[in-house]
Each structure stands twice: as structure tokens, then as C-alpha cells.
Write an enzyme that holds these catalytic residues in place. Structure first.
Site, mmCIF file in Angstrom:
data_model
loop_
_atom_site.group_PDB
_atom_site.id
_atom_site.type_symbol
_atom_site.label_atom_id
_atom_site.label_comp_id
_atom_site.label_asym_id
_atom_site.label_seq_id
_atom_site.Cartn_x
_atom_site.Cartn_y
_atom_site.Cartn_z
ATOM 1 N N ALA A 20 0.862 -1.175 0.000
ATOM 2 C CA ALA A 20 0.000 0.000 0.000
ATOM 3 C C ALA A 20 0.904 1.231 0.000
ATOM 4 C CB ALA A 20 -0.874 -0.021 1.252
ATOM 5 N N GLY A 80 0.612 -5.106 0.791
ATOM 6 C CA GLY A 80 -0.547 -5.029 -0.093
ATOM 7 C C GLY A 80 -0.254 -5.544 -1.496
ATOM 8 N N GLU A 91 -0.749 -9.125 -1.213
ATOM 9 C CA GLU A 91 -2.184 -9.371 -0.990
ATOM 10 C C GLU A 91 -2.971 -9.255 -2.297
ATOM 11 O OE1 GLU A 91 -2.047 -6.494 2.363
ATOM 12 O OE2 GLU A 91 -3.344 -7.967 3.359
ATOM 13 N N GLU A 117 4.238 -5.702 7.129
ATOM 14 C CA GLU A 117 3.408 -4.692 7.811
ATOM 15 C C GLU A 117 3.770 -4.526 9.283
ATOM 16 O OE1 GLU A 117 2.298 -6.828 5.583
ATOM 17 O OE2 GLU A 117 0.739 -5.936 4.322
HETATM 18 C C1 3H9 Z 1 0.747 -2.322 3.413
HETATM 19 O O1 3H9 Z 1 0.943 -2.784 2.331
HETATM 20 C C2 3H9 Z 1 -0.562 -2.387 4.123
HETATM 21 C C3 3H9 Z 1 -1.539 -3.351 3.495
HETATM 22 O O2 3H9 Z 1 -1.354 -4.647 4.034
HETATM 23 C C4 3H9 Z 1 -2.957 -2.984 3.836
HETATM 24 C C5 3H9 Z 1 -3.457 -1.692 3.301
HETATM 25 C C6 3H9 Z 1 -4.924 -1.468 3.524
HETATM 26 N N1 3H9 Z 1 4.638 3.392 0.070
HETATM 27 O O3 3H9 Z 1 13.215 1.794 0.137
HETATM 28 P P1 3H9 Z 1 13.615 2.520 -1.085
HETATM 29 C C7 3H9 Z 1 9.297 4.854 -1.462
HETATM 30 S S1 3H9 Z 1 1.993 -1.504 4.237
HETATM 31 C C8 3H9 Z 1 5.081 4.602 -0.260
HETATM 32 O O4 3H9 Z 1 14.647 3.559 -0.959
HETATM 33 P P2 3H9 Z 1 14.831 0.191 -2.212
HETATM 34 C C9 3H9 Z 1 10.423 5.234 -0.521
HETATM 35 O O5 3H9 Z 1 9.980 6.138 0.454
HETATM 36 C C10 3H9 Z 1 3.343 -1.510 3.135
HETATM 37 N N2 3H9 Z 1 6.362 4.848 -0.619
HETATM 38 O O6 3H9 Z 1 14.025 1.536 -2.290
HETATM 39 C C11 3H9 Z 1 11.403 5.843 -1.475
HETATM 40 O O7 3H9 Z 1 10.965 7.149 -1.782
HETATM 41 P P3 3H9 Z 1 12.018 8.345 -1.979
HETATM 42 C C12 3H9 Z 1 4.070 -2.777 3.172
HETATM 43 C C13 3H9 Z 1 7.189 3.821 -0.645
HETATM 44 O O8 3H9 Z 1 15.075 -0.211 -3.613
HETATM 45 C C14 3H9 Z 1 11.242 4.997 -2.728
HETATM 46 O O9 3H9 Z 1 9.935 4.425 -2.638
HETATM 47 N N3 3H9 Z 1 5.229 -2.667 2.358
HETATM 48 C C15 3H9 Z 1 6.790 2.535 -0.309
HETATM 49 O O10 3H9 Z 1 15.973 0.314 -1.272
HETATM 50 C C16 3H9 Z 1 12.260 3.910 -2.867
HETATM 51 O O11 3H9 Z 1 12.273 3.141 -1.675
HETATM 52 C C17 3H9 Z 1 6.445 -2.313 2.854
HETATM 53 O O12 3H9 Z 1 6.600 -2.080 4.029
HETATM 54 C C18 3H9 Z 1 5.440 2.330 0.053
HETATM 55 N N4 3H9 Z 1 4.967 1.120 0.358
HETATM 56 O O13 3H9 Z 1 13.833 -0.853 -1.556
HETATM 57 C C19 3H9 Z 1 7.564 -2.256 1.858
HETATM 58 N N5 3H9 Z 1 7.856 1.703 -0.408
HETATM 59 O O14 3H9 Z 1 12.872 7.918 -3.126
HETATM 60 C C20 3H9 Z 1 8.237 -0.923 1.938
HETATM 61 C C21 3H9 Z 1 8.883 2.455 -0.821
HETATM 62 O O15 3H9 Z 1 11.154 9.512 -2.249
HETATM 63 N N6 3H9 Z 1 9.258 -0.754 0.959
HETATM 64 N N7 3H9 Z 1 8.491 3.745 -0.966
HETATM 65 O O16 3H9 Z 1 12.745 8.436 -0.674
HETATM 66 C C22 3H9 Z 1 10.449 -1.378 0.982
HETATM 67 O O17 3H9 Z 1 10.725 -2.222 1.798
HETATM 68 C C23 3H9 Z 1 11.480 -0.947 -0.022
HETATM 69 O O18 3H9 Z 1 11.072 0.284 -0.548
HETATM 70 C C24 3H9 Z 1 11.698 -1.913 -1.204
HETATM 71 C C25 3H9 Z 1 12.670 -1.242 -2.215
HETATM 72 C C26 3H9 Z 1 12.330 -3.200 -0.679
HETATM 73 C C27 3H9 Z 1 10.415 -2.220 -1.916
#
Ligand code: 3H9
Length: 615
Positions: free
Chosen positions: A66, A105, A108, A128
Site C-alpha cells: 500500500a 498489499g 495481498e 506490515e
Molecule cells: C501495506 O501494504 C498495508 C496493506 O497490508 C494494507 C493496506 C490497507 N509506500 O526503500 P527505497 C518509497 S503496508 C510509499 O529507498 P529500495 C520510498 O519512500 C506496506 N512509498 O528503495 C522511497 O521514496 P524516496 C508494506 C514507498 O530499492 C522509494 O519508494 N510494504 C513505499 O531500497 C524507494 O524506496 C512495505 O513495508 C510504500 N509502500 O527498496 C515495503 N515503499 O525515493 C516498503 C517504498 O522519495 N518498501 N516507498 O525516498 C520497501 O521495503 C522498499 O522500498 C523496497 C525497495 C524493498 C520495496
């Protein structure tokens, strides 16, 4: 005809409609994307020429979840759980093709599809819990139906992603391909045209052994007893509900738990920490090229901890200390740390021996002649190091204080190890961008997180010291040590508690007052660092404290704490306490300025606050 608009692209391949998610950087499932997916599924259902739908993603990854930046704002339809239900209810087969990371998400969404295929290097996970929440788009209900409670709980409670092969073995995937995902997925989708697949909600593979399911739930519940954060226990409740309730009710149960958790202050703190960590990765020098570093020099016995990190990272190291007994002591420290690692099974004896082969101890700086970066752990030895190191070598001072004037000023940077996990890079006005990039690359190679500071740096340490000074003052004013310790432990800052104090945890009004005193001092010091341009952004200060000095992640950081409380309140408190102990609480003018504009620390961006991430 192919359509190209917004975060979703549509392509037709015969009877297969391909929906290509294209919302860089990580294809997060924000509102516009959700709305586009919803419309596309509706249209596909209505279109008699569409026989199957394939959802895949452009760019580096399948949706990483999400859109976290939407949490805390009023929800906008279609919400993710509804979108997942809509996809699952589509009478035409929907296939998800996963590359990169399918997280939260994103996973999901894939689980709501009727089949899933992934590239072998993909990672799937439900992180999450690291944000203080739970999978809230049906994950707690669909995942255990496929893979049972034990594995579902492992994924959700650890938050750790698993590789595609493991996901396949668990039952989350239907196929894995080495490469050629697009073509393989299209073939698969073509084969599904006209078929009706069982929806995940109607599958039972993970539910067959009811007793094992209950045992796993009971064990997880026991393990969560006494946990500081509520998300784990709510995850267990939801997974239990998946067995006990019809899925419609299970979904309602999950949605309520998600709504509760996402609104907690802990979840807000964890979200802040998530974005603070990413903001800190934006360096103005991101475009500069790091110089290659084949050999690392360390001069000064105090650098033995960094030398050890470098050895562990497989780097050849020259360790110089002109004072022989001190050199021997430094080597002994390295040997002792390795011995402990061997005894604890973290290091094999063979790897330890290989480390020693990469280490060259020396008494004279001349040994640094081939070192591409020299960690200068004794500022008194800088001149010698500067003379001995080859032209272009970076000289990284690991101690406190301003960077000295030197003919090699463009090669000089501060690199301070904070808490064994964080490297604070103090950049001087003359430090070359390439030197910054090089020091950063080396720090990362040593497994350290990096934070950019302007010289003289010392962000985390100074802010922690301000907190410590406040504690000392409170005790000197007669505050009971046990009470102070209890309040700090309750907040999650036992490292600031007076040592001899009893093991109590204090809550209520007096704890609130003590915490306000300590955290105000820290935020005030943080404001001074912002004013002086030493810290780039308020969130960098929070990141430094969380990553380096064990500030509780779920509390966000001292600047976040102050922003949440309100700068007007902070100003009021500091105006009073600053009279009592100006050296601790005399208000930084920035606070008065921001408060007068109704602003927050988060609004304050120093000029250097821009910048980009590097690779
Ligand atoms: C969820 O899904 C809830 C659901 O179950 C239910 C909903 C109802 N959203 O980390 P990076 C941005 S909760 C918004 O440097 P990498 C990040 O801020 C979510 N922004 O890249 C950054 O922005 P900026 C569960 C996001 O290659 C840019 O993307 N998911 C999100 O080192 C690059 O990110 C997670 O917790 C997001 N979800 O790593 C996964 N994710 O460049 C969270 C990233 O402006 N994400 N951004 O600073 C990660 O773990 C890593 O980003 C990922 C890539 C491994 C994907």
C-alpha cells in the site's frame, strides 16, 4: 489497441488483457492506481472478448505494498481490501506475474488473483508488522488458507520476505521461472482463457490440519505475551479468526484490527522512521562517483573497531599505530572480538584466519602508501597519514571536532561510528563530492547506515548528551532516581536511565512530565543543529538517534515527538525551563520562529536538504 495513461497501462494480446502497473519508484498501491485497476477489472469483466487478465508491473518491482504515505489520511475508495475482493470476484481468470518484491498489499493483491507466477529472484513478504500494522487487504485471511497458520504467522510476525522458491514450496505461488517472466505469464494466461479457477477465499490447503492450526496460533499467542507493540497479538487474533469465522466476517475482523493499529501513535512513529531512513539516504553528492577502494588504512589504535568491521567485510586493512604497546592492544581487541564471534558461532575459525591474512599491522605511516581510504582515528596523526597516503586517497577522521585545515582539505571528511551501526559523515566546506561518495561507499561496504552531517557533525551524540544533561538536572533537583528510570524505561529509553535505579516502569502524569523534560532538551539541541546547518533535516536527527543510539523506533525520534506534541507547547515549556537551566533548555530561536508560523520541524529543510539517492 494499447492504452497508456497514468499508473496503469493496458495491452491486449489476443484474449488476454494485460494490466501493466507503472507507478514508480516501487509501484505502491496509491489511490490513482487502485482506481485504475478497479476500472480495468470492471471493463474486462464486461468485455466479452477478454478471456483472462494478467497483472504485472513495469520497473523494478511488483507493488511493494500500500502507499504508506496515505496512511493517517482519510481513506479514499476504492480501498485496497475492496479492490482485492473485486479482483478475486472476477469471473474471468486473473493471473499475477511477480518480479522484484511483492510486499504487503502487493502480495495481498497477488493473492486475490486466481494464480501467481514469479521470477526466481523475486522476494515475497508481509512486512506490515515493521510498520506497527498488519496485512489489511485480506492477507491475514487468505494467506493461512493457502499455507496454514504456522507459516502464515512466521511471515506476518517476522515481516521477513522469502525468496520465490520458498514461496512456491509454501504454496503461495503456482510457478517460478528463471527469466522470461512476461512471455511465460502470457502463455499461462492464454492457457487459462475460458477456465474458472477456485478463488483463494474458497481454498483450504492450509486448513486441513485443524489441530496443528490451533497449536500454531496458541504458540504464537504465547510468544506475543508482554510484547511492547500491539500488532503481533492482533495478527495472531486475525489468523485465528481465519479458522473460526467465515471469510466475510474474518475480513471485517481484519479490517477493524487494521484500523485500530494504523491509528496508534506507535504506527505513526514507525512510519516516520521508515521515511526518515529513506530521506537520510538522499545526499547532495549522490551523483558524484566514488573512487575505487581496494585497501583500507586505519591509523590510530582507537580505530580497531572500524578495522574489525572492514576485515569482516572482506577488505584488506593496514592498521598503523606508532606506539607499539597500543598497537598490540588494538590487535588484542580485534582478536578478542573475533574469539567471541567464533564461540558464538557467528564466525568460522577459517574465516577468522582469512581475516588475519588480510590485516597488516605497522608502526609507521609509510605502510599507508597503497591505502585508498584512511580512517584517521587519532587526529594527531592526520599530517602523517596525509603525507603517506597516495594522491586522491580519502582521509576520514573518526573522532570528534571540526575538520582541520589541510592542503588536502578536499580529501578530508569526518566518519564517526555511532553505536556500531551508523556512520555519521561530517562534510567540510572543502570536502570534494567524490570524497563524500567514497566514504559513503566504504561505510556501506562495512555494513553501516549513513547519515550526512555538515562539519563538525556529531548529531546523534550531541542530542543524546542533551537528554542526559536533562536527566542529571532532574536528579540534582531531587527527582527520585527510580521514578526517572521508570519513566525512561516506559518510553523506551533505558539507556538514559540512572544506573542504580530500581527496575520499575513509571507511567502517568509524573512520567509524562519527566519525558517532556528530557525530550524537550533533545529536540532543543536538535533545533540548534538544524539552525547551524549541521543536520540537513529534522528527520535526519530522528534517524540518527534511532539507527545509531537505540532511540525506540516506534517513538519516531525526538524531533517527531516534538512535532506531535506541537511546537507551541515546546515553546511554552522551554520558556519556563530555560530560566531554570539555560544551558539545557534555553530555546533555540528556530523553535520560536517555527512555532510563530504554526509550523513543525518537519517543515524545516536546510538548503542542503535536497539531493538524490545514489544506486
Ligand atoms: C501495506 O501494504 C498495508 C496493506 O497490508 C494494507 C493496506 C490497507 N509506500 O526503500 P527505497 C518509497 S503496508 C510509499 O529507498 P529500495 C520510498 O519512500 C506496506 N512509498 O528503495 C522511497 O521514496 P524516496 C508494506 C514507498 O530499492 C522509494 O519508494 N510494504 C513505499 O531500497 C524507494 O524506496 C512495505 O513495508 C510504500 N509502500 O527498496 C515495503 N515503499 O525515493 C516498503 C517504498 O522519495 N518498501 N516507498 O525516498 C520497501 O521495503 C522498499 O522500498 C523496497 C525497495 C524493498 C520495496
Amino acid at each position: 489497441m494499447d492504452q497508456q495513461a497514468g499508473p496503469l497501462r493496458q495491452e491486449r494480446h489476443g484474449a488476454v488483457l494485460v494490466l501493466v502497473i507503472d507507478a514508480p519508484p516501487v509501484n505502491a498501491l496509491g489511490h490513482a492506481l487502485r482506481a485504475a485497476l478497479w476500472q480495468a477489472i470492471e471493463a474486462a469483466e464486461a468485455d466479452a472478448t477478454v478471456g483472462a487478465v494478467l497483472i504485472r508491473a513495469a520497473g523494478r518491482t511488483f507493488p511493494a505494498g500500500a502507499d504508506i504515505s496515505e496512511f493517517g489520511q482519510p481513506p479514499r475508495a476504492p480501498q485496497l481490501p475492496d479492490l482485492c475482493d473485486r479482483i478475486e470476484a472476477c469471473p474471468k481468470p486473473v493471473l499475477a506475474a511477480i518480479h522484484g518484491t511483492a510486499l504487503g498489499g502487493g502480495l495481498e493483491l497477488a493473492l486475490a488473483a486466481h494464480a501467481r507466477i514469479a521470477r526466481a529472484d523475486a522476494m515475497l513478504g508481509l512486512p506490515e508488522v515493521t510498520l506497527g500494522i498488519l496485512p489489511g487487504a485480506g492477507g491475514t485471511q487468505r494467506v493461512p488458507r493457502l499455507i496454514g497458520a504456522e507459516q502464515a504467522l512466521r511471515l506476518m510476525l517476522t515481516g521477513k520476505p522469502v525468496p520465490a522458491a520458498e514461496a512456491l514450496a509454501l504454496g503461495l505461488l503456482d510457478g517460478v521461472v528463471e527469466d522470461g517472466l512476461e512471455v511465460a505469464a502470457l502463455r499461462l494466461a492464454e492457457g487459462l482463457v475460458g477456465r474458472r479457477l477456485t478463488a483463494t477465499r474458497d481454498r483450504r490447503e492450509g486448513m486441513r490440519d485443524g489441530a496443528a492450526y490451533q497449536t500454531a496460533v496458541a504458540a504464537a499467542r504465547l510468544a506475543q505475551a508482554g510484547a511492547r507493540l500491539p500488532a503481533g497479538a492482533r495478527i495472531v487474533d486475525c489468523v485465528e479468526a481465519a479458522q473460526l469465522l467465515p471469510i466475510e466476517q474474518g475480513m471485517v475482523f481484519e479490517r477493524a484490527a487494521f484500523a485500530d493499529l494504523v491509528a496508534t501513535p506507535e504506527a505513526a512513529g514507525l512510519r516516520h522512521a521508515f521515511f526518515a531512513e529513506r530521506a537520510a539516504a538522499r545526499f547532495p553528492e549522490a551523483k558524484a562517483e566514488a573512487r575505487p577502494v581496494a585497501q583500507l588504512g586505519v591509523i590510530g589504535a582507537a580505530g580497531s573497531d572500524l578495522a574489525l568491521l572492514a576485515l569482516q567485510a572482506g577488505c584488506p586493512v593496514v592498521l598503523v599505530e606508532p606506539n607499539r604497546p597500543q598497537l598490540v592492544e588494538a590487535l588484542e581487541r580485534i582478536a578478542a572480538a573475533q574469539e567471541t564471534a567464533v564461540q558464538e558461532g557467528r564466525l568460522t575459525p577459517a574465516a577468522r584466519d582469512a581475516d588475519w591474512e588480510r590485516l597488516t599491522p605497522a608502526l609507521g605511516a609509510a605502510a599507508l602508501a597503497d591505502s585508498d581510504l584512511v580512517l584517521v582515528a587519532d587526529a594527531g596523526l592526520l599530517a602523517e597519514a596525509a603525507e603517506a597516503a597516495p594522491p586522491g586517497a580519502v582521509l576520514a577522521l573518526t573522532g570528534r571536532g571540526a575538520l582541520p585545515d589541510s592542503p588536502r582539505a578536499s580529501d578530508i571528511i569526518g566518519l564517526r561510528l555511532v553505536g556500531g551501526r551508523l556512520a555519521e559523515l561530517a562534510v567540510g566546506p572543502q570536502t570534494a563530492p567524490e570524497a563524500v561518495a567514497t566514504a559513503r561507499a566504504v561505510a556501506r561496504r562495512l555494513g553501516l547506515l549513513c547519515l550526512r552531517a555538515a562539519t563538525p557533525g556529531g548529531i546523534a551524540g550531541r542530542v543524546m548528551l542533551a537528554g542526559r544533561a536533562a536527566v542529571t538536572h532532574l536528579l540534582a533537583q531531587g527527582e527520585a532516581p527510580a521514578r526517572v528510570a521508570g519513566a525512561l524505561r516506559g518510553f523506551g529509553l533505558p539507556q538514559l536511565a540512572p544506573e542504580a535505579a530500581a527496575e520499575a516502569s513509571e507511567t502517568g502524569a509524573s512520567a509524562g512530565r519527566i519525558i517532556a523534560r528530557v525530550l524537550s532538551a533533545m529536540a532543543n539541541e536538535g533545533a540548534r543543529l538544524l539552525e547551524r546547518g549541521i543536520a540537513q533535516r529534522a528527520s535526519d536527527i530522528d534517524f540518527a538517534l534511532v539507527a545509531g543510539l537505540g532511540f525506540p523506533r516506534w517513538q519516531g525520534g525526538p524531533m517527531f515527538w516534538a512535532d506531535q506534541r506541537g511546537l507551541l507547547i515546546l515553546r511554552r515549556d522551554l520558556a519556563e525551563w530555560g530560566q531554570e537551566a539555560p544551558e539545557i533548555w534555553a530555546m533555540a530561536p528556530l523553535i520560536a520562529d517555527l512555532a510563530a508560523q504554526g509550523g513543525h520541524f518537519a517543515d524545516h529543510a536546510a538548503q542542503a536538504g535536497s539531493g538524490q539517492k545514489d544506486a
